[in-house]
Design an enzyme around this catalytic site. Structure first.
Site, PDB file in Angstrom:
ATOM      1  N   PHE A 148       0.856  -1.183   0.000  1.00 44.67           N
ATOM      2  CA  PHE A 148       0.000   0.000   0.000  1.00 44.67           C
ATOM      3  C   PHE A 148       0.895   1.237   0.000  1.00 44.67           C
ATOM      4  O   PHE A 148       1.634   1.480   0.943  1.00 44.67           O
ATOM      5  CB  PHE A 148      -0.920   0.009   1.225  1.00 44.67           C
TER       6      PHE A 148
ATOM      7  N   HIS B 123      -3.985  -2.551 -13.974  1.00 47.89           N
ATOM      8  CA  HIS B 123      -5.010  -3.365 -13.305  1.00 47.89           C
ATOM      9  C   HIS B 123      -5.561  -4.376 -14.305  1.00 47.89           C
ATOM     10  O   HIS B 123      -6.004  -3.994 -15.397  1.00 47.89           O
ATOM     11  CB  HIS B 123      -6.145  -2.483 -12.783  1.00 47.89           C
TER      12      HIS B 123
ATOM     13  N   PRO C  95     -10.360 -30.518 -50.517  1.00 50.47           N
ATOM     14  CA  PRO C  95     -11.525 -31.045 -51.236  1.00 50.47           C
ATOM     15  C   PRO C  95     -11.729 -32.533 -50.977  1.00 50.47           C
ATOM     16  O   PRO C  95     -11.015 -33.154 -50.193  1.00 50.47           O
ATOM     17  CB  PRO C  95     -11.143 -30.794 -52.689  1.00 50.47           C
TER      18      PRO C  95
ATOM     19  N   LYS D 215      -9.766 -28.313 -42.237  1.00 47.85           N
ATOM     20  CA  LYS D 215     -11.143 -28.727 -42.498  1.00 47.85           C
ATOM     21  C   LYS D 215     -11.162 -29.675 -43.683  1.00 47.85           C
ATOM     22  O   LYS D 215     -10.941 -29.269 -44.822  1.00 47.85           O
ATOM     23  CB  LYS D 215     -12.040 -27.528 -42.823  1.00 47.85           C
TER      24      LYS D 215
ATOM     25  N   GLN E 251     -16.648 -32.041 -46.175  1.00 41.05           N
ATOM     26  CA  GLN E 251     -17.696 -32.575 -45.308  1.00 41.05           C
ATOM     27  C   GLN E 251     -18.064 -34.009 -45.673  1.00 41.05           C
ATOM     28  O   GLN E 251     -18.399 -34.813 -44.807  1.00 41.05           O
ATOM     29  CB  GLN E 251     -18.934 -31.677 -45.376  1.00 41.05           C
TER      30      GLN E 251
ATOM     31  N   SER F  41     -13.223 -25.009 -55.502  1.00 39.41           N
ATOM     32  CA  SER F  41     -13.758 -24.332 -56.682  1.00 39.41           C
ATOM     33  C   SER F  41     -13.311 -22.876 -56.739  1.00 39.41           C
ATOM     34  O   SER F  41     -13.006 -22.256 -55.712  1.00 39.41           O
ATOM     35  CB  SER F  41     -15.287 -24.396 -56.673  1.00 39.41           C
TER      36      SER F  41
ATOM     37  N   GLU G 149      -5.661 -23.270 -54.874  1.00 43.12           N
ATOM     38  CA  GLU G 149      -5.611 -24.220 -55.994  1.00 43.12           C
ATOM     39  C   GLU G 149      -7.056 -24.471 -56.371  1.00 43.12           C
ATOM     40  O   GLU G 149      -7.796 -25.141 -55.654  1.00 43.12           O
ATOM     41  CB  GLU G 149      -4.892 -25.504 -55.567  1.00 43.12           C
ATOM     42  N   LEU G 150      -7.465 -23.898 -57.524  1.00 40.66           N
ATOM     43  CA  LEU G 150      -8.882 -23.805 -57.862  1.00 40.66           C
ATOM     44  C   LEU G 150      -9.224 -24.659 -59.078  1.00 40.66           C
ATOM     45  O   LEU G 150      -8.578 -25.648 -59.364  1.00 40.66           O
ATOM     46  CB  LEU G 150      -9.249 -22.327 -58.067  1.00 40.66           C
TER      47      LEU G 150
ATOM     48  N   CYS H  40      -8.162 -32.807 -60.177  1.00 35.80           N
ATOM     49  CA  CYS H  40      -8.093 -31.373 -60.469  1.00 35.80           C
ATOM     50  C   CYS H  40      -7.363 -31.075 -61.772  1.00 35.80           C
ATOM     51  O   CYS H  40      -7.668 -30.096 -62.448  1.00 35.80           O
ATOM     52  CB  CYS H  40      -7.445 -30.631 -59.311  1.00 35.80           C
TER      53      CYS H  40
ATOM     54  N   SER I 258     -16.076 -30.555 -65.778  1.00 30.99           N
ATOM     55  CA  SER I 258     -17.066 -31.530 -65.304  1.00 30.99           C
ATOM     56  C   SER I 258     -16.654 -32.144 -63.977  1.00 30.99           C
ATOM     57  O   SER I 258     -17.481 -32.502 -63.161  1.00 30.99           O
ATOM     58  CB  SER I 258     -17.249 -32.649 -66.330  1.00 30.99           C
TER      59      SER I 258
END
EC number: 1.5.1.6
Length: 902
Positions: free
Chosen positions: A89, A106, A572, A597, A600, A651, A673-674, A707, A805
């Site tokens: 203090f 703080h 993909p 990821k 899916q 895509s 990479e599309l 691809c 396609s």
């Protein structure tokens, strides 16, 4: 500016150091007295620097300032008091004395959580936002005017330590320095604290840290983590006080398996499991604690509560005995007040503090290069003999790492038992998604569900990113020698090879890949990729650069190649494991951490890979796998401020959206990479047998889900009819069937929606006038089978001539004999530029065409010949950035230039 630093601890030391770097004059340091003969880090540093250091045990007596203390302070003539962390203090005579007054750090967003236990209360009350305030000092009630505030997100499993180390410490040091800078510049604000939302919370002490079991699980979780590590939330079991550490909230899931533990007042008995102690709130929800501490200070993994200590002590070798004495000497250097370190000496009862734990851990790690040792390990082996036994076991590889718990789905298939993980993989554990959400992943061979897979939610994504960030910034992965990192990746490749049949089987049932192809390519090339990049780990290096000298001095400039940090990878469904390997191997070799990821519709080999990565020894948090919706996971990764790089294969429209999100967010580095519409030009002077064979492979390889598939074949008129005749004959020989059948040539398309698009694609081609020579429809059998298809008489303006396609559809167009430039013009008349090919025996023509084709890869007299050492990536709207080869490392590294003057 002349500054007095009043405070203590490592935080105070870092603020002091940074103020000196800023050019301020620290006229004195006021800190606490030495404890057990050891100086506080702040005072120790200042003494080394020759700064006057004062260690007053107190500043006041009976509420009044001690005159001699105040006079010694005033004699320094400080212009500003800086209180980074102060447990004493300080009288107002000192606070108000300097020209600029005093500022205090703080650890909360004032006016919320005033008081000495602000971090504890932030967590105990489940605040979603935390942070710190630097304010103008008042009379000790934390009500002074605000100078500066910084906020951070409070993560679901944050403890006092994690939020302090992640944000409050590093950003707090920066904030204190910035506050002093604002004062020096005359720009420091004084903002009155609001009265609304103000709280003053009492100090958390051991006596009021007893757990109240009559509340929801989340509240119990918040209470435990809010008291972790000090003072420690506790309960009484039998006649023993148990303190809990390392709480994590379990939002859902089945009842845990294990041994019950009766806790008085609890809603139901706790359960000792393989991973910890599962506790229950009065709402029936669960939480888990990792460690338990007994009253004597001994800490154990909660999973070991019912297990006795190892029955026999290790017999040390001569080398280990020598090592033991070196560690004994390290204990003696730290515990200076102890005359002799005996086997029974307790580290903490002998006077060690938390800073001594850090020192001991670092000393041992320095002696044992590569040993993974954490601060909590010291708390679990507090006596010298226990500590030596623990370290030696770890050096021998007998460290008793907690077992990876996998809730397998088991399938008897392909003459083997396949064990498939199906949950999210976050921070080295398989866990359910928030809310227990799942979806079915489907076997394209018959359309039946293989199993339910956890469906990641936003909170799961944030947890995975936080784990990856922690692993990168504070974990063993970021500290590891590159060569050691390479050894782990080599081991991972070896383990993948040991499980290659199982991986290929999972790939077949989840993606429809023909088993023999999955074994050779999907899995085989994945293994090769990890081996290749494992070899690069210790060969990533910068360069020295000659620059103009700052005469008469000299200069040296060199570059460092550094990892980026947390990388989001989105892959993909056509090559589930191989696409993971192509991106993840380079990413890990560069030293980054990953949140991946999978598609899916094909998550299973990625989850199996996660399991194998643990077997290989990859530390927790380095790899995280999140099955689920791309619109949710991909978007959140693109937006997340802690993700610094996105690697995406998919895509073109989605790639554009990701790139935009990365730019709008925190300007992430991106590689894309599309889509592709790769031209294959076949001249009449080719080896026609080979051209037919490779032409078929260019289109029908992996069911056309490739691809770089040849999206359009250009045939010189003079060989057109013969080529078509031969191709039709060969296609008729192809066996369509179960991908696990070793004689199958052509398996099912990946999923129903894709099959429907292929049917629609062929219908469009027929409507526009292309000649359907063969196929064009679904095979009449269960599953998602589509006939290999051949179109001729395709003209440039047709839809099927321009659009990919991504299936087993051969698009054939003619060109006039000898008209090389015209066919090149037609081949390049596309916004895609991923791959291309040419067949000719004329080397001059081959080189000319390969030069003029606008594509990232050109195959000459071959096709699909990719290799782990050759860079792979496209031009134009097929994206940018490379997978594979040395160039792939550039996608996951940043270059720093360092210039030295001497």
């Amino acid at each position: 500016m002349k500054i007095a630093v009043i405070g203590q601890s490592l935080f105070g030391r870092e603020v002091y150091r940074e103020l000196l770097k800023e050019g301020h004059q620290v006229v004195g340091v006021f800190t606490i007295p030495d404890k057990n003969g050891k100086a506080d880090p702040l005072g120790a540093d200042a003494e080394k620097d020759g700064i006057p250091v004062f260690k007053f045990p107190r500043w006041r007596v009976k509420g009044q300032a001690i005159p001699e203390v105040v006079e010694k302070y005033k004699a320094l003539e400080a212009e500003l008091n800086v209180l980074p962390f102060c447990s004493q203090f300080i009288p107002m005579e000192v606070i108000d004395c300097p020209k600029h007054g005093s500022i205090i750090y703080h650890p909360s967003i004032l006016p919320r959580h005033r008081g000495a236990s602000a971090i504890n209360w932030t967590l105990m009350q489940g605040d979603k936002i935390g942070g710190f305030t630097i304010f103008w000092a008042d009379d000790g009630l934390d009500t002074g005017d605000i100078l500066l505030q910084r906020e951070c997100e409070v993560l679901p499993d944050d403890t006092v330590n994690t939020i302090y180390n992640r944000f409050l410490f590093p950003e707090g040091v920066k904030g204190m320095v910035e506050a002093v800078r604002l004062i020096a510049e005359g720009n420091a604000p004084r903002i009155k604290q609001a009265t609304e939302g103000a709280t003053y919370d009492p100090m958390q002490k051991k006596e009021n840290a007893k757990i109240n079991w009559d509340q929801p699980a989340e509240a119990i979780h918040n209470f435990i983590r809010g008291n972790d590590k000090v003072p420690g939330a506790w309960t009484v079991v039998g006649d023993q006080q148990l303190t809990f550490f390392g709480s994590s909230f379990i939002s859902n899931g089945p009842a845990p398996d294990g041994q019950p533990l009766e806790i008085p007042g609890a809603f139901r008995p706790a359960v000792v499991t393989k991973t910890g102690l599962v506790l229950f709130g009065n709402d029936g929800q669960k939480l888990s604690v990792k460690n338990i501490q007994f009253e004597d200070g001994k800490m154990i993994p909660a999973s070991q509560y019912y297990k006795t200590a190892d029955s026999a002590a290790l017999q040390l070798s001569d080398e280990e005995k020598k090592f033991s004495e070196e560690i004994r000497a390290a204990w003696k250097r730290i515990l200076t007040n102890v005359s002799e370190i005996e086997d029974s000496t307790d580290f903490f009862k002998a006077g060690a503090a938390s800073m001594d734990v850090v020192r001991l851990v670092e000393e041992v790690k320095l002696k044992c290069n590569g040993l993974q040792l954490q601060n909590e390990d010291v708390y679990m082996a507090t006596k010298f003999e226990e500590f030596i036994q623990m370290v030696v076991r770890r050096l021998r590889g007998e460290d008793g790492e907690e077992e990876l718990v996998v809730d397998y789905v088991e399938k008897e298939i392909n003459n083997m038992t396949v064990k498939i993980p199906h949950q999210l993989f976050i921070n080295g554990q398989f866990i359910d998604a928030e809310g227990g959400k799942t979806y079915d992943t489907v076997n394209p061979t018959d359309g039946t569900a293989i199993c339910k897979v956890s469906l990641a939610q936003v909170s799961d994504i944030d947890r995975a990113v936080a784990a990856a960030k922690e692993a990168f910034e504070n974990g063993e992965w970021g500290k590891m020698n590159p060569r050691d990192r390479g050894r782990i990746l080599y081991r991972l490749a070896d383990i993948m090879e040991e499980h290659q049949e199982e991986l290929a089987t999972i790939e077949s049932i989840d993606s429809g890949a023909v088993y023999t192809l999955a074994l050779k390519t999907h899995v085989g090339m994945s293994i090769q990729t990890f081996r290749y990049f494992a070899g690069w780990c210790d060969k990533i290096q910068g360069s020295t650069i000659p620059i103009n000298q700052a005469r008469p001095n000299r200069n040296l400039t060199f570059t460092r190649r550094e990892p980026i940090g947390v990388c989001g990878i989105v892959i993909p469904w056509n090559y589930p494991l191989m696409m993971l390997a192509w991106k993840t191997a380079a990413c890990l070799a560069a030293g980054n951490t990953v949140v991946l990821k999978p598609a899916q519709v094909t998550p299973l080999t990625a989850l199996k890979f996660a399991e194998l990565s643990v077997k290989a020894g990859i530390p927790k948090g380095v790899i995280n796998i999140l099955p689920g919706a791309g619109s949710l996971i991909g978007q959140r990764l693109s937006d997340h401020p802690d993700v610094r790089k996105i690697g995406f294969t998919g895509s073109t429209p989605i790639g554009k959206h990701i790139m935009k999100s990365c730019a709008v967010g925190n300007v992430k580095k991106v590689s894309l990479e599309l889509g592709g519409k790769s031209p294959l030009i076949i001249f009449q002077d080719c080896d026609l047998d080979k051209a037919v064979r490779m032409g078929m492979s260019s289109v029908f390889f992996n069911k056309g889900e490739n691809c770089i598939a040849a999206g359009r074949l250009f045939l010189e008129e003079s060989i057109h009819d013969e080529f078509v005749k031969r191709v039709v004959g060969e296609v008729k020989k192809m066996k369509i069937g179960d991908p696990l059948d070793r004689s199958t040539d052509h398996g099912p398309q990946n999923h129903k929606a894709h099959l429907d698009k292929l049917i629609e694609y062929c219908q469009t081609g027929v409507k526009e006038g292309a000649k359907l020579v063969y196929g064009g429809k679904q095979v009449e059998r269960p599953g998602f089978f589509f006939e290999p298809t051949i179109f001729t008489d395709v003209t440039d303006e047709m839809f099927i001539a321009k659009e990919e396609s991504f299936g087993p559809i051969m698009i054939i167009s003619k060109f006039k004999d000898g008209d090389v430039d015209e066919v090149l013009k037609r081949a390049n008349n596309t916004e895609f530029g991923l791959a291309s090919g040419v067949f000719t025996k004329d080397i001059s023509k081959a080189l000319y065409v390969s030069e003029k084709l606008q594509a990232g890869t050109v195959f000459v007299n071959t096709y699909n010949k990719t290799d782990v050492a050759a860079p792979f990536g496209g031009f134009k709207q097929s994206g940018f950035g490379k997978d594979l080869g040395e160039e792939a490392l550039n996608e996951y590294l940043k270059t720093k230039a360092v210039t030295i003057e001497y």
